[in-house]
Enzyme design. Structure first.
Site, mmCIF file in Angstrom:
data_model
loop_
_atom_site.group_PDB
_atom_site.id
_atom_site.type_symbol
_atom_site.label_atom_id
_atom_site.label_comp_id
_atom_site.label_asym_id
_atom_site.label_seq_id
_atom_site.Cartn_x
_atom_site.Cartn_y
_atom_site.Cartn_z
ATOM 1 N N ASP A 14 0.864 -0.999 0.151
ATOM 2 C CA ASP A 14 -0.014 0.142 0.097
ATOM 3 C C ASP A 14 0.845 1.370 0.006
ATOM 4 O O ASP A 14 1.947 1.339 0.536
ATOM 5 C CB ASP A 14 -1.195 0.034 1.246
ATOM 6 C CG ASP A 14 -2.014 1.056 1.146
ATOM 7 O OD1 ASP A 14 -2.361 1.240 0.037
ATOM 8 O OD2 ASP A 14 -2.639 1.221 2.198
ATOM 9 N N ASN A 16 0.977 3.302 -2.853
ATOM 10 C CA ASN A 16 1.645 3.796 -4.285
ATOM 11 C C ASN A 16 1.200 5.189 -4.549
ATOM 12 O O ASN A 16 1.896 6.205 -5.202
ATOM 13 C CB ASN A 16 0.954 3.054 -5.452
ATOM 14 C CG ASN A 16 1.694 1.545 -5.193
ATOM 15 O OD1 ASN A 16 2.586 1.498 -4.519
ATOM 16 N ND2 ASN A 16 1.123 0.947 -6.208
ATOM 17 N N GLY A 17 -0.089 5.491 -4.414
ATOM 18 C CA GLY A 17 -0.739 6.799 -4.706
ATOM 19 C C GLY A 17 -0.214 8.108 -3.996
ATOM 20 O O GLY A 17 0.050 9.098 -4.315
ATOM 21 N N ARG A 18 -0.169 7.749 -2.589
ATOM 22 C CA ARG A 18 0.667 8.852 -1.587
ATOM 23 C C ARG A 18 2.071 8.930 -2.089
ATOM 24 O O ARG A 18 2.418 10.378 -2.029
ATOM 25 C CB ARG A 18 0.383 8.263 -0.189
ATOM 26 C CG ARG A 18 -0.734 8.791 0.480
ATOM 27 C CD ARG A 18 -1.140 8.057 1.874
ATOM 28 N NE ARG A 18 -1.428 6.527 1.412
ATOM 29 C CZ ARG A 18 -1.232 5.640 2.259
ATOM 30 N NH1 ARG A 18 -0.987 5.868 3.493
ATOM 31 N NH2 ARG A 18 -1.900 4.416 1.892
ATOM 32 N N TRP A 19 2.810 8.069 -2.465
ATOM 33 C CA TRP A 19 4.157 8.177 -2.951
ATOM 34 C C TRP A 19 4.222 9.188 -4.010
ATOM 35 O O TRP A 19 5.094 10.081 -4.180
ATOM 36 C CB TRP A 19 4.665 6.801 -3.450
ATOM 37 C CG TRP A 19 6.182 6.852 -3.710
ATOM 38 C CD1 TRP A 19 7.280 6.594 -3.032
ATOM 39 C CD2 TRP A 19 6.683 7.010 -5.095
ATOM 40 N NE1 TRP A 19 8.316 6.642 -3.862
ATOM 41 C CE2 TRP A 19 8.045 7.121 -5.202
ATOM 42 C CE3 TRP A 19 6.085 7.408 -6.158
ATOM 43 C CZ2 TRP A 19 8.865 7.125 -6.242
ATOM 44 C CZ3 TRP A 19 6.995 7.513 -7.461
ATOM 45 C CH2 TRP A 19 8.268 7.528 -7.501
ATOM 46 N N HIS A 31 2.094 3.707 -8.981
ATOM 47 C CA HIS A 31 1.690 2.143 -9.488
ATOM 48 C C HIS A 31 2.902 1.501 -10.114
ATOM 49 O O HIS A 31 3.432 0.356 -9.824
ATOM 50 C CB HIS A 31 0.486 1.916 -10.193
ATOM 51 C CG HIS A 31 -0.678 2.299 -9.326
ATOM 52 N ND1 HIS A 31 -0.776 1.990 -8.170
ATOM 53 C CD2 HIS A 31 -1.788 3.073 -9.592
ATOM 54 C CE1 HIS A 31 -1.971 2.491 -7.681
ATOM 55 N NE2 HIS A 31 -2.683 3.081 -8.448
ATOM 56 N N TRP A 63 -11.912 -2.249 -7.783
ATOM 57 C CA TRP A 63 -12.861 -1.839 -9.033
ATOM 58 C C TRP A 63 -13.461 -0.592 -8.913
ATOM 59 O O TRP A 63 -13.892 0.080 -9.820
ATOM 60 C CB TRP A 63 -13.958 -2.891 -9.461
ATOM 61 C CG TRP A 63 -13.404 -4.234 -9.724
ATOM 62 C CD1 TRP A 63 -13.379 -5.350 -8.836
ATOM 63 C CD2 TRP A 63 -12.331 -4.463 -10.933
ATOM 64 N NE1 TRP A 63 -12.520 -6.399 -9.619
ATOM 65 C CE2 TRP A 63 -12.107 -6.076 -10.686
ATOM 66 C CE3 TRP A 63 -12.086 -3.878 -11.949
ATOM 67 C CZ2 TRP A 63 -11.346 -6.595 -11.836
ATOM 68 C CZ3 TRP A 63 -11.358 -4.804 -12.836
ATOM 69 C CH2 TRP A 63 -10.934 -6.015 -12.965
ATOM 70 N N ARG A 65 -12.327 2.147 -8.006
ATOM 71 C CA ARG A 65 -11.419 3.294 -8.162
ATOM 72 C C ARG A 65 -11.966 3.852 -9.826
ATOM 73 O O ARG A 65 -12.334 3.169 -10.470
ATOM 74 C CB ARG A 65 -9.828 2.837 -8.198
ATOM 75 C CG ARG A 65 -9.484 2.577 -6.782
ATOM 76 C CD ARG A 65 -8.094 2.257 -6.767
ATOM 77 N NE ARG A 65 -7.693 1.709 -5.381
ATOM 78 C CZ ARG A 65 -6.469 2.021 -5.027
ATOM 79 N NH1 ARG A 65 -5.563 2.108 -5.526
ATOM 80 N NH2 ARG A 65 -6.294 1.674 -3.604
ATOM 81 N N LEU A 125 10.817 -20.460 -4.217
ATOM 82 C CA LEU A 125 9.711 -19.489 -3.390
ATOM 83 C C LEU A 125 8.308 -19.809 -4.144
ATOM 84 O O LEU A 125 8.322 -19.839 -5.516
ATOM 85 C CB LEU A 125 10.175 -18.174 -3.753
ATOM 86 C CG LEU A 125 9.183 -16.980 -3.204
ATOM 87 C CD1 LEU A 125 9.328 -16.962 -1.698
ATOM 88 C CD2 LEU A 125 9.657 -15.683 -3.911
HETATM 89 C C1 IPE Z 1 -5.643 -2.881 -0.333
HETATM 90 O O1 IPE Z 1 -5.253 -1.424 -0.240
HETATM 91 C C2 IPE Z 1 -5.489 -3.545 -1.720
HETATM 92 C C3 IPE Z 1 -4.159 -3.639 -2.080
HETATM 93 C C4 IPE Z 1 -3.167 -3.326 -1.631
HETATM 94 C C5 IPE Z 1 -4.185 -4.266 -3.569
HETATM 95 P P1 IPE Z 1 -6.284 -0.244 -0.501
HETATM 96 O O2 IPE Z 1 -5.561 0.944 -0.555
HETATM 97 O O3 IPE Z 1 -7.134 -0.593 -1.601
HETATM 98 O O4 IPE Z 1 -7.318 -0.526 1.055
HETATM 99 P P2 IPE Z 1 -7.876 0.797 1.781
HETATM 100 O O5 IPE Z 1 -8.968 1.136 0.833
HETATM 101 O O6 IPE Z 1 -6.997 1.806 2.078
HETATM 102 O O7 IPE Z 1 -8.440 0.062 2.817
HETATM 103 C C1 IPE Z 2 -1.597 0.243 -3.306
HETATM 104 O O1 IPE Z 2 -1.501 1.593 -3.388
HETATM 105 C C2 IPE Z 2 -1.865 -0.239 -4.827
HETATM 106 C C3 IPE Z 2 -3.313 -0.923 -4.916
HETATM 107 C C4 IPE Z 2 -4.261 -0.845 -4.053
HETATM 108 C C5 IPE Z 2 -3.593 -1.545 -6.148
HETATM 109 P P1 IPE Z 2 -2.809 2.721 -3.545
HETATM 110 O O2 IPE Z 2 -3.095 2.825 -4.772
HETATM 111 O O3 IPE Z 2 -3.769 1.934 -2.402
HETATM 112 O O4 IPE Z 2 -1.804 3.942 -2.812
HETATM 113 P P2 IPE Z 2 -2.713 4.886 -1.668
HETATM 114 O O5 IPE Z 2 -3.152 4.248 -0.596
HETATM 115 O O6 IPE Z 2 -3.555 5.699 -2.415
HETATM 116 O O7 IPE Z 2 -1.512 5.693 -1.212
HETATM 117 MG MG MG Z 3 -4.116 2.256 -0.629
#
Ligand code: IPE
Ligand code: IPE
Ligand code: MG
Length: 236
Positions: A14, A16-19, A31, A63, A65, A125
């Protein structure tokens, strides 16, 4: 390194978006870097003697998103499978996917099936990727499968036999339960990942955003695990 090496690590990748946001970039850039972190962690796990690594790649709830973000994620998944399968095979990695394949594009399912077939005899693995996966959905389908068996047999087994047969209906019958559940990015929740299997997992929450996650962070997780005292409900 610790002598208490965990056998199975599960990771909610978790952040990726904030990064990306922190760099003024679109979420998709996060991502893309997340894939690089995934490659690093797969290799490091193998090098560190971890036998099972299970990664949450896309949840059944993801989905919801924006459409273009979902498309980008599916595109990256497609690319990962196309580019990495051969390397994984050379590294002795067995790749498997858990989740609902029906929701995925047909060509992605084909890539998954090919990778699973190619790597099926590898043992260095066991890499399992959860895609279109939800823990509740998994448990519900297992209960449904049990019910179907009962209908087919025309009778209910006794409770003990039912309980004994149930885990085999989950998506992970041949994986040991995770010793550690890691979540990156500072969030402290399970988000519908491996609800049944994590009954006695040690939870390790890392503040590191997934695209920054590397070998040293994985080593730190394993070090943290070594300090935990697992009791499984018993008294020492
Ligand atoms: C969980 O992360 C799903 C994956 C890492 C693939 P999310 O970012 O979707 O979870 P929430 O919405 O913060 O709980
Ligand atoms: C995890 O990063 C990737 C997936 C859930 C597919 P996020 O996309 O959830 O990143 P944040 O939580 O918005 O930072
Ligand atoms: Mg997330």
């Amino acid at each position: 390194m610790s002598f208490v090496t965990p056998q199975h690590i599960a990771i909610i990748m978790d952040g990726n978006g904030r990064w990306a946001k922190a760099r003024g970039l679109p979420r998709t850039a996060g991502h893309r870097q997340g894939i690089e972190a995934t490659k690093r962690v797969v290799r490091a796990s193998r090098d560190m003697g971890i036998s099972y690594l299970t990664l949450f790649g896309f949840s059944a709830e993801n989905w919801s998103r924006p459409k273009d973000e979902v498309q980008e994620l599916m595109g990256l998944l497609r690319m990962y499978l196309q580019m990495e399968t051969k390397t994984l095979h050379q590294d002795g990695v067995r790749l498997r996917m858990i989740g609902d394949r029906d929701g995925l594009d047909r060509d992605i399912v084909t890539l998954i099936e090919k990778a699973e077939a190619l790597t099926r005899d590898n043992t260095a693995l066991h890499l399992t990727i959860a895609l279109n996966y939800g823990g509740r959905q998994e448990i519900t389908q297992a209960a449904y499968a049990m019910a179907q068996d009962c209908v087919a047999a025309g009778q209910m087994p006794d409770k003990a036999a039912f309980a004994a047969a149930f885990p085999a209906k989950l998506l992970t019958p041949d994986l040991p339960e995770p010793d550690i559940l890691v979540r990156s990015s500072g969030e402290q929740r399970i988000s519908n990942f491996l609800l049944w299997q994590c009954a006695y997992a040690e939870f390790v929450f890392s503040p590191v955003l997934w695209p920054d996650f590397d070998r040293d962070h994985l080593a730190a997780v394993i070090g943290e695990f070594a300090k935990r005292d697992r009791r499984f409900g018993a008294v020492k």
